[in-house]
Enzyme design. Sequence first.
Site, PDB file in Angstrom:
ATOM      1  CG  ASN A   6       1.553   3.306  -5.735  1.00 56.07           C
ATOM      2  OD1 ASN A   6       1.943   4.314  -6.321  1.00 56.07           O
ATOM      3  ND2 ASN A   6       2.140   2.123  -5.886  1.00 56.07           N
TER       4      ASN A   6
ATOM      5  CG  HIS B 128       1.975  -1.759 -15.361  1.00 58.69           C
ATOM      6  ND1 HIS B 128       1.750  -2.989 -14.762  1.00 58.69           N
ATOM      7  CD2 HIS B 128       2.958  -1.941 -16.262  1.00 58.69           C
ATOM      8  CE1 HIS B 128       2.566  -3.872 -15.304  1.00 58.69           C
ATOM      9  NE2 HIS B 128       3.306  -3.277 -16.211  1.00 58.69           N
TER      10      HIS B 128
ATOM     11  N   GLY C  61       0.795  -1.231   0.000  1.00 61.45           N
ATOM     12  CA  GLY C  61       0.000   0.000   0.000  1.00 61.45           C
ATOM     13  C   GLY C  61       0.823   1.274   0.000  1.00 61.45           C
TER      14      GLY C  61
ATOM     15  CG  ASN D 235      -3.581  -0.699 -12.505  1.00 64.85           C
ATOM     16  OD1 ASN D 235      -3.396  -0.777 -11.281  1.00 64.85           O
ATOM     17  ND2 ASN D 235      -2.895  -1.434 -13.361  1.00 64.85           N
TER      18      ASN D 235
ATOM     19  CG  MET E 104      -1.331  -8.167  -6.548  1.00 68.60           C
ATOM     20  SD  MET E 104      -0.419  -7.214  -7.768  1.00 68.60           S
ATOM     21  CE  MET E 104       0.592  -8.512  -8.452  1.00 68.60           C
TER      22      MET E 104
HETATM   23  C1  GRF Z   1       3.213  -0.986  -7.571  1.00 69.00           C
HETATM   24  O1  GRF Z   1       4.468  -1.110  -8.167  1.00 69.00           O
HETATM   25  C2  GRF Z   1       2.129  -0.919  -8.592  1.00 69.00           C
HETATM   26  O2  GRF Z   1       2.492  -0.245  -9.748  1.00 69.00           O
HETATM   27  C3  GRF Z   1       1.907  -2.382  -8.912  1.00 69.00           C
HETATM   28  O3  GRF Z   1       2.016  -3.023  -7.665  1.00 69.00           O
HETATM   29  C4  GRF Z   1       2.867  -2.263  -6.801  1.00 69.00           C
HETATM   30  C5  GRF Z   1       2.097  -1.990  -5.553  1.00 69.00           C
HETATM   31  O4  GRF Z   1       2.843  -1.428  -4.549  1.00 69.00           O
HETATM   32  N1  GRF Z   1       0.657  -2.566  -9.606  1.00 69.00           N
HETATM   33  P1  GRF Z   1       2.145  -0.830  -3.261  1.00 69.00           P
HETATM   34  O5  GRF Z   1       1.220  -1.901  -2.669  1.00 69.00           O
HETATM   35  O6  GRF Z   1       1.372   0.396  -3.657  1.00 69.00           O
HETATM   36  O7  GRF Z   1       3.264  -0.516  -2.317  1.00 69.00           O
END
Ligand code: GRF
Length: 201
Positions: A14, A109, A12, A107, A90
């Site tokens: 992000n 990526h 988490g 999303n 995921m």
């Molecule tokens: C990030 O690199 C995102 O782009 C990918 O999964 C990762 C998630 O990281 N889809 P977090 O859970 O936000 O730390």
Amino acid sequence: MIRLGVLISGAGSNLQAILDAIAAGKLDAEVVLVISSRPDAGGLKRATAAGIATVSLSRSVYNEPWAADELISDKLIEAGCDYVVLAGYMRKVHPELLDSFPDRVLNIHPALLPAFIGSEAIRQAWEYGVKVAGVTVHYVNQDYDRGAIIAQRALDILPGESLEALTMRVHHVEHQIYPEVLQLFAENRISKDTDGRVVIR
Ligand code: GRF
């Protein structure tokens, strides 16, 4: 102000970047609900620490992925979300969710799409030996990592850079670009033209 529902599966970071941007006054939004596909996702703690309501789904809910998305959609609607923000989520997303939020599921990526789709994107780009890595924010559609691109940011891979170092730098870019793009949505500056291309005013 836009109301965000954030979907996570992991650490988490992000989500945290979004929360930090809101707290810093850089993002005119409120995270009203965090839904995790895993009960042990670290991001759930971050949400709770920020006083945000959470829903944690067990693995068995996904035995019927369509039903899971119906459930998720109901929760997001109930919470009054304007946008659904996938942040390290995921699981594949199905029409049961997408149709409830047309052009409102986003999303991030960790690669320059359409290259390196899937969950090992940073490693694959590094192993391939590309000279430029990057990050993409895109709309979500039914094809994994294939929705219309909203924003991208590139970073040069440094000579001799380790996978670990690159991974850190990619995440750092993610943490900048996602709140920035969400702020553009908050300002109503993102739309699609008649060809389905994303236009930013
Ligand atoms: C990030 O690199 C995102 O782009 C990918 O999964 C990762 C998630 O990281 N889809 P977090 O859970 O936000 O730390």
